[in-house]
Write a protein that holds these residues in place. Structure first.
Motif, mmCIF file in Angstrom:
data_model
loop_
_atom_site.group_PDB
_atom_site.id
_atom_site.type_symbol
_atom_site.label_atom_id
_atom_site.label_comp_id
_atom_site.label_asym_id
_atom_site.label_seq_id
_atom_site.Cartn_x
_atom_site.Cartn_y
_atom_site.Cartn_z
ATOM 1 N N ASN A 39 0.919 -1.166 -0.033
ATOM 2 C CA ASN A 39 0.010 -0.021 -0.039
ATOM 3 C C ASN A 39 0.817 1.249 -0.019
ATOM 4 O O ASN A 39 0.615 2.160 -0.817
ATOM 5 C CB ASN A 39 -0.851 0.199 1.156
ATOM 6 C CG ASN A 39 -1.941 -0.924 0.981
ATOM 7 O OD1 ASN A 39 -2.529 -1.642 0.035
ATOM 8 N ND2 ASN A 39 -2.511 -1.501 2.335
ATOM 9 N N LYS A 40 1.893 1.176 0.656
ATOM 10 C CA LYS A 40 2.849 2.338 0.991
ATOM 11 C C LYS A 40 3.595 2.687 -0.504
ATOM 12 O O LYS A 40 3.505 3.688 -1.039
ATOM 13 C CB LYS A 40 4.126 2.073 1.705
ATOM 14 C CG LYS A 40 4.736 3.159 2.033
ATOM 15 C CD LYS A 40 6.025 3.027 2.812
ATOM 16 C CE LYS A 40 6.759 4.057 3.313
ATOM 17 N NZ LYS A 40 7.938 3.724 4.208
ATOM 18 N N LEU A 41 3.669 1.583 -1.134
ATOM 19 C CA LEU A 41 4.407 1.747 -2.433
ATOM 20 C C LEU A 41 3.382 2.272 -3.614
ATOM 21 O O LEU A 41 3.676 3.245 -4.408
ATOM 22 C CB LEU A 41 5.043 0.360 -3.308
ATOM 23 C CG LEU A 41 6.190 -0.332 -2.675
ATOM 24 C CD1 LEU A 41 6.338 -1.656 -3.000
ATOM 25 C CD2 LEU A 41 7.475 0.667 -2.967
ATOM 26 N N ALA A 42 2.255 1.872 -3.456
ATOM 27 C CA ALA A 42 1.129 2.446 -4.377
ATOM 28 C C ALA A 42 0.865 3.807 -4.157
ATOM 29 O O ALA A 42 0.822 4.535 -4.918
ATOM 30 C CB ALA A 42 -0.151 1.503 -4.048
ATOM 31 N N ALA A 43 0.916 4.327 -2.809
ATOM 32 C CA ALA A 43 0.796 5.485 -2.358
ATOM 33 C C ALA A 43 1.703 6.590 -2.892
ATOM 34 O O ALA A 43 1.630 7.530 -3.239
ATOM 35 C CB ALA A 43 0.659 5.816 -0.642
ATOM 36 N N GLN A 44 3.080 6.202 -3.060
ATOM 37 C CA GLN A 44 4.060 6.898 -3.390
ATOM 38 C C GLN A 44 4.194 7.102 -4.891
ATOM 39 O O GLN A 44 4.370 7.878 -5.315
ATOM 40 C CB GLN A 44 5.436 5.903 -2.834
ATOM 41 C CG GLN A 44 5.877 5.973 -1.643
ATOM 42 C CD GLN A 44 7.067 5.184 -1.184
ATOM 43 O OE1 GLN A 44 7.402 4.205 -2.038
ATOM 44 N NE2 GLN A 44 7.558 5.412 0.079
ATOM 45 N N LYS A 45 3.701 5.978 -5.610
ATOM 46 C CA LYS A 45 3.446 5.964 -7.118
ATOM 47 C C LYS A 45 2.500 6.979 -7.427
ATOM 48 O O LYS A 45 2.607 7.894 -8.305
ATOM 49 C CB LYS A 45 3.145 4.513 -7.571
ATOM 50 C CG LYS A 45 3.107 4.723 -9.060
ATOM 51 C CD LYS A 45 2.913 3.186 -9.672
ATOM 52 C CE LYS A 45 2.541 3.011 -11.170
ATOM 53 N NZ LYS A 45 2.149 1.672 -11.535
ATOM 54 N N LYS A 46 1.355 6.925 -6.554
ATOM 55 C CA LYS A 46 0.331 8.033 -7.019
ATOM 56 C C LYS A 46 0.806 9.323 -6.514
ATOM 57 O O LYS A 46 0.274 10.376 -7.211
ATOM 58 C CB LYS A 46 -0.767 7.644 -6.033
ATOM 59 C CG LYS A 46 -2.146 8.262 -6.218
ATOM 60 C CD LYS A 46 -3.342 7.771 -5.416
ATOM 61 C CE LYS A 46 -4.654 8.445 -5.731
ATOM 62 N NZ LYS A 46 -5.821 8.212 -5.096
#
Length: 339
Positions: A184-191
């Motif tokens: 989830n953290k990686l997805a948030a960073q990408k967003k």
């Protein structure tokens, strides 16, 4: 463009037809006035006149068509130049699009690499959880076997095995939770990166628009200034006389005649033009002064104190450039301390 080419072809095709008509008219005139046939002089004269008129008409037509042919050629040449310019612009746009696509491809590749790393880490965690689970199951099995052998301490061992199993399950659940949190953290960073990129692009576009608006305003201000200055009229007596004399005249103007007229004017007449020119000059200076920016506080401070600072610096060194630098630095420091 196709219409221009068609017009050019039609013009080129018409010119030889006009030449053929001219030759035919000449031959017809020769045949009509042939010495073989005995025709009276009164009849021959009008026919010759008609033939000449026809020849003249044919010549005029041919000249007009040649002119039309030249016009069409020029139009075709302009169209070719325009086409080349459009092709050049299209090529530049295509190059920019390719560059943008390449950058997007690189970003996509980086994102895929990050996702792969996250997936690999999740797989490692999953594997660890499975191993822990397997170890717990093994321990429980051993405990069960020992319980069968020893009846008295069986309950204690079973309880210990149950606790170990619960601990292993808790550990596995924690590992799964951590893996999900990391994902989830990686997805948030990408967003967040995508949003930052969009914000930067929007900011860049806004800056470009602001720059264009500023340039347009500057050009308009310059045009208004020129228009206002022009509206004040000539500021020289002779220029004023030329402007008034040649106003509304069409075609070529003979400046020698205008100069002679001005020379022959009386002193009183010249004085009138000089007074009006002086008035126009004052109005022009007023308009120019209205367009000037008001001086800043620093500019006024420099105007008041630079001369003294430069004189003091000149006494210290003979180098003018060095003295100028020293004076500038000293005035700037004094202005900062006074604020």
């Amino acid at each position: 463009m196709f219409a221009i080419r068609a017009a050019a072809r039609a013009t080129i095709a018409v010119a030889p037809v006009a030449a053929v008509q001219l030759r035919a008219a000449s031959k017809a005139a020769v045949k009509k006035v042939s010495p073989k046939k005995k025709v009276s002089a009164k009849k021959v004269a009008p026919k010759k006149t008609v033939a000449k008129v026809q020849v003249k008409k044919a010549k005029k037509t041919a000249v007009k068509k040649v002119a039309a042919k030249k016009v069409a050629k020029k139009a075709v040449k302009k169209a070719v130049v325009a086409k080349k310019a459009a092709a050049k612009m299209a090529k530049a746009a295509k190059k920019a699009a390719a560059k943008k696509a390449k950058a997007a491809k690189v970003a996509k590749k980086a994102a895929a690499k990050k996702a792969k790393i996250a997936k690999k880490q999740a797989a490692v965690l999953k594997k660890k959880a499975a191993a822990a689970k397997k170890a717990a199951a093994k321990k429980a099995k051993l405990a069960k076997l020992k319980a069968k052998k020893a009846a008295s301490p069986a309950k204690k061992r079973a309880l210990a095995a149950k606790k170990a199993k619960a601990a292993a399950q808790k550990k596995a659940a924690l590992a799964r939770k951590r893996a999900a949190a990391k994902k989830n953290k990686l997805a948030a960073q990408k967003k967040a990166a995508t949003l930052r990129k969009k914000a930067a692009l929007t900011k860049k576009k806004a800056a470009v628009q602001a720059k264009k608006a500023k340039l347009a305003a500057k050009r308009k201000a310059v045009a208004d200034k020129k228009k206002a200055i022009k509206a004040t009229g000539a500021s020289n007596p002779y220029s004023l006389f030329v402007a008034k004399t040649t106003k509304g005249s069409k075609g070529k103007i003979n400046l020698k005649d205008v100069a002679a007229k001005y020379k022959n004017l009386s002193s009183a007449e010249k004085a009138k033009y000089a007074a009006e020119a002086k008035k126009n000059s004052a109005a022009r200076q007023k308009v120019k002064a209205s367009f000037k920016r008001a001086p800043t506080k620093y500019a006024l401070y420099v105007k008041q104190n630079f001369a003294a600072a430069y004189a003091a610096a000149s006494r210290k060194t003979n180098d003018r450039k060095q003295a100028f630098k020293m004076a500038t630095k000293e005035v700037a420091m004094k202005y900062k301390s006074s604020q």
